[in-house]
Design a protein around this motif. Structure first.
Motif, short mmCIF file in Angstrom:
data_model
loop_
_atom_site.label_atom_id
_atom_site.label_comp_id
_atom_site.label_asym_id
_atom_site.label_seq_id
_atom_site.Cartn_x
_atom_site.Cartn_y
_atom_site.Cartn_z
N ASP A 289 0.81 -1.22 0.00
CA ASP A 289 0.00 0.00 0.00
C ASP A 289 0.84 1.27 0.00
OD1 ASP A 289 -2.41 -1.51 0.11
OD2 ASP A 289 -2.23 -1.67 2.28
N VAL A 290 2.15 1.15 -0.12
CA VAL A 290 3.02 2.33 -0.12
C VAL A 290 3.88 2.39 -1.38
CG1 VAL A 290 4.87 3.57 1.06
CG2 VAL A 290 3.07 2.46 2.40
N THR A 291 4.69 1.35 -1.61
CA THR A 291 5.69 1.44 -2.68
C THR A 291 5.10 1.08 -4.04
OG1 THR A 291 6.51 -0.69 -1.85
CG2 THR A 291 7.82 1.24 -1.37
N ASN A 292 4.10 1.86 -4.44
CA ASN A 292 3.57 1.73 -5.79
C ASN A 292 4.40 2.60 -6.75
OD1 ASN A 292 2.68 4.37 -5.25
ND2 ASN A 292 0.67 3.64 -4.60
N LEU A 293 4.05 2.59 -8.01
CA LEU A 293 4.81 3.34 -9.01
C LEU A 293 4.86 4.82 -8.67
CD1 LEU A 293 6.26 3.60 -11.77
CD2 LEU A 293 3.98 3.79 -12.82
N TRP A 294 3.73 5.37 -8.28
CA TRP A 294 3.65 6.79 -7.94
C TRP A 294 4.59 7.15 -6.81
CZ3 TRP A 294 0.95 7.84 -3.18
CH2 TRP A 294 0.93 9.19 -2.83
N PHE A 295 4.62 6.33 -5.73
CA PHE A 295 5.48 6.66 -4.60
C PHE A 295 6.96 6.51 -4.99
CE2 PHE A 295 7.61 5.67 -0.51
CZ PHE A 295 7.34 6.87 0.13
N MET A 296 7.27 5.51 -5.79
CA MET A 296 8.65 5.37 -6.27
C MET A 296 9.09 6.63 -7.01
SD MET A 296 8.85 1.45 -7.67
CE MET A 296 8.58 0.02 -6.60
N LYS A 297 8.20 7.18 -7.83
CA LYS A 297 8.53 8.38 -8.58
C LYS A 297 8.69 9.58 -7.66
CE LYS A 297 6.59 7.18 -13.09
NZ LYS A 297 5.80 7.66 -14.23
N VAL A 298 7.87 9.66 -6.63
CA VAL A 298 8.00 10.76 -5.66
C VAL A 298 9.34 10.65 -4.94
CG1 VAL A 298 7.09 11.73 -3.51
CG2 VAL A 298 5.53 11.07 -5.33
N ILE A 299 9.66 9.46 -4.45
CA ILE A 299 10.92 9.24 -3.75
C ILE A 299 12.11 9.60 -4.64
CG2 ILE A 299 12.46 7.40 -2.93
CD1 ILE A 299 10.58 8.07 -0.80
N ALA A 300 12.01 9.27 -5.92
CA ALA A 300 13.12 9.50 -6.84
C ALA A 300 13.47 10.98 -6.97
CB ALA A 300 12.80 8.92 -8.21
N GLN A 301 12.51 11.85 -6.67
CA GLN A 301 12.78 13.28 -6.74
C GLN A 301 13.70 13.75 -5.61
OE1 GLN A 301 9.19 15.73 -7.63
NE2 GLN A 301 8.14 13.77 -7.82
N TYR A 302 13.86 12.93 -4.59
CA TYR A 302 14.68 13.31 -3.43
C TYR A 302 15.95 12.47 -3.31
CZ TYR A 302 10.31 15.61 -2.35
OH TYR A 302 9.18 16.39 -2.44
N GLY A 303 16.08 11.47 -4.15
CA GLY A 303 17.25 10.60 -4.10
C GLY A 303 16.85 9.16 -3.90
N SER A 304 16.82 8.40 -4.98
CA SER A 304 16.33 7.02 -4.93
C SER A 304 17.26 6.11 -4.14
CB SER A 304 16.21 6.46 -6.35
OG SER A 304 15.28 7.18 -7.11
N PRO A 305 16.72 5.01 -3.62
CA PRO A 305 17.59 3.94 -3.10
C PRO A 305 18.32 3.28 -4.26
CG PRO A 305 15.32 3.17 -3.21
CD PRO A 305 15.29 4.64 -3.54
N ASP A 306 19.28 2.43 -3.96
CA ASP A 306 19.98 1.71 -5.02
C ASP A 306 19.06 0.76 -5.76
OD1 ASP A 306 22.38 2.97 -4.35
OD2 ASP A 306 22.92 1.43 -2.91
N TYR A 307 18.10 0.17 -5.03
CA TYR A 307 17.13 -0.76 -5.60
C TYR A 307 15.76 -0.46 -5.01
CZ TYR A 307 21.34 -3.59 -6.45
OH TYR A 307 22.59 -4.02 -6.82
N PHE A 308 14.74 -0.73 -5.78
CA PHE A 308 13.37 -0.73 -5.28
C PHE A 308 12.88 -2.18 -5.20
CE2 PHE A 308 13.10 3.66 -7.08
CZ PHE A 308 12.61 4.31 -5.95
N PHE A 309 11.96 -2.44 -4.28
CA PHE A 309 11.22 -3.70 -4.23
C PHE A 309 9.75 -3.35 -4.41
CE2 PHE A 309 15.15 -4.80 -2.25
CZ PHE A 309 15.34 -6.16 -2.46
#
Length: 318
Positions: A3-23
């Protein structure tokens, strides 16, 4: 995180500095399951530039194998088996963390998955046990037996949920015992904590979950700390901008306002712990009932003093 790490949230996070990998969120696997198209979009439409592991949860071996093979036809970093989810509705079905009660079943699942997943990494996410740690070392040996490529280890039991002391000493034991890299997980709430855990466990890296919700800058902060650089302060006005991005979910037009408020508050529960050391913002936020009330509160707390910054460690008093 489900309920959190959907595509939209991954894109939001990427604006601040992504992790090395997403799950991804976990694909539920059973006799009638098919790949969830929404979760699949976090792989097929992901433009963050980071590799994405496809996470599965289930216990039916033929269906796990079928799903793993199908996932391998997509551009994924690897296939991840969830053996750590602590939600009662999950482990009661003998999936997620429930599998830790049955090492023999884990052995059979990993044997079949290893045969099915040959050209991609096969990874496991787990905890140190179900109710206790009696099966911990046995399962670590099973991980070795089937040449698992990466182990993400949360240092609590399933029954601990997200409370209590994280057993980093057991993560250190796992680092010594298994042949694959280990990611340390559990209460990694700051860059300082990440460095301490890496030093004390010898882990190859850390996995950050819930605390990335409250501080999406944490991945860049960890990188700064690893380079022995000062951590760049985050002004609270930037936190206000982050909250606005969270509010502007792509599905907002089909999402009732009260449901959107509840969803945003789930995120704010973590953000508030890093904004106000006394917990006042958290308490007042939970009492708001309209969009206007909530954003007026955010403005009064986050925009009143331009010198204030996001805390580097959370307030854990509530």
């Amino acid at each position: 995180m489900q309920d959190v790490t959907n595509l939209w949230f991954m894109k939001v996070i990427a604006q601040y500095g992504s992790p090395d990998y997403f799950f991804t969120q976990y694909f539920r696997v059973n006799e009638t399951s098919r790949l969830n198209r929404t979760i699949l979009s976090s792989i097929t439409e992901n433009d963050t530039g980071r590799p994405v592991f496809a996470q599965m949860i289930g216990e039916s071996i033929p269906d796990l194998v079928r799903t793993a093979k199908e996932l391998c036809t997509y551009n994924i970093a690897g296939v991840d088996l969830n053996m750590g989810c602590p939600a009662p509705r999950i482990y009661r079905k003998n999936v997620g963390g429930g599998l830790l009660r049955e090492p023999e079943k884990v052995d059979k699942i990993l044997a079949e998955l290893r045969q099915a997943v040959q050209d991609k990494p096969l990874t496991v996410k787990m905890r140190v046990g179900f109710e206790n740690t009696d099966t911990f070392y046995e399962i670590l040996d099973i991980i070795n037996r089937h040449n698992i490529d990466l182990l993400s280890l949360h240092g609590r039991t399933v029954k601990d949920m997200y409370h209590g002391v994280v057993k980093y000493d057991l993560i250190a034991d796992a680092v010594k015992r298994v042949d694959c890299p280990v990611l340390a997980n559990g209460n990694i709430h700051s860059a300082t904590t990440a460095l301490e855990v890496l030093e004390n466990t010898g882990a190859a890296g850390v996995m950050v979950g819930r605390w990335a919700i409250g501080n999406p800058w944490i991945f860049n902060q960890i990188r700064q700390a690893l380079r022995s650089e000062p951590i760049t302060p985050v002004p609270l006005v930037e936190v206000r901008n982050y909250i606005e991005r969270l509010w502007q979910t792509p599905s907002k037009d089909n999402f009732p306002v009260q449901s959107r408020l509840g969803y945003l508050k789930m995120f704010l529960n973590y953000i508030a712990l890093l904004v106000d050391a006394e917990g006042h913002f958290l308490r007042l936020m939970r009492k708001t009932s309209t969009e206007l009330e909530l954003f007026n509160l955010c403005d009064s707390v986050l925009l009143s003093d331009s010198t204030k910054t996001l805390a580097l460690a959370p307030y854990l008093g509530l």
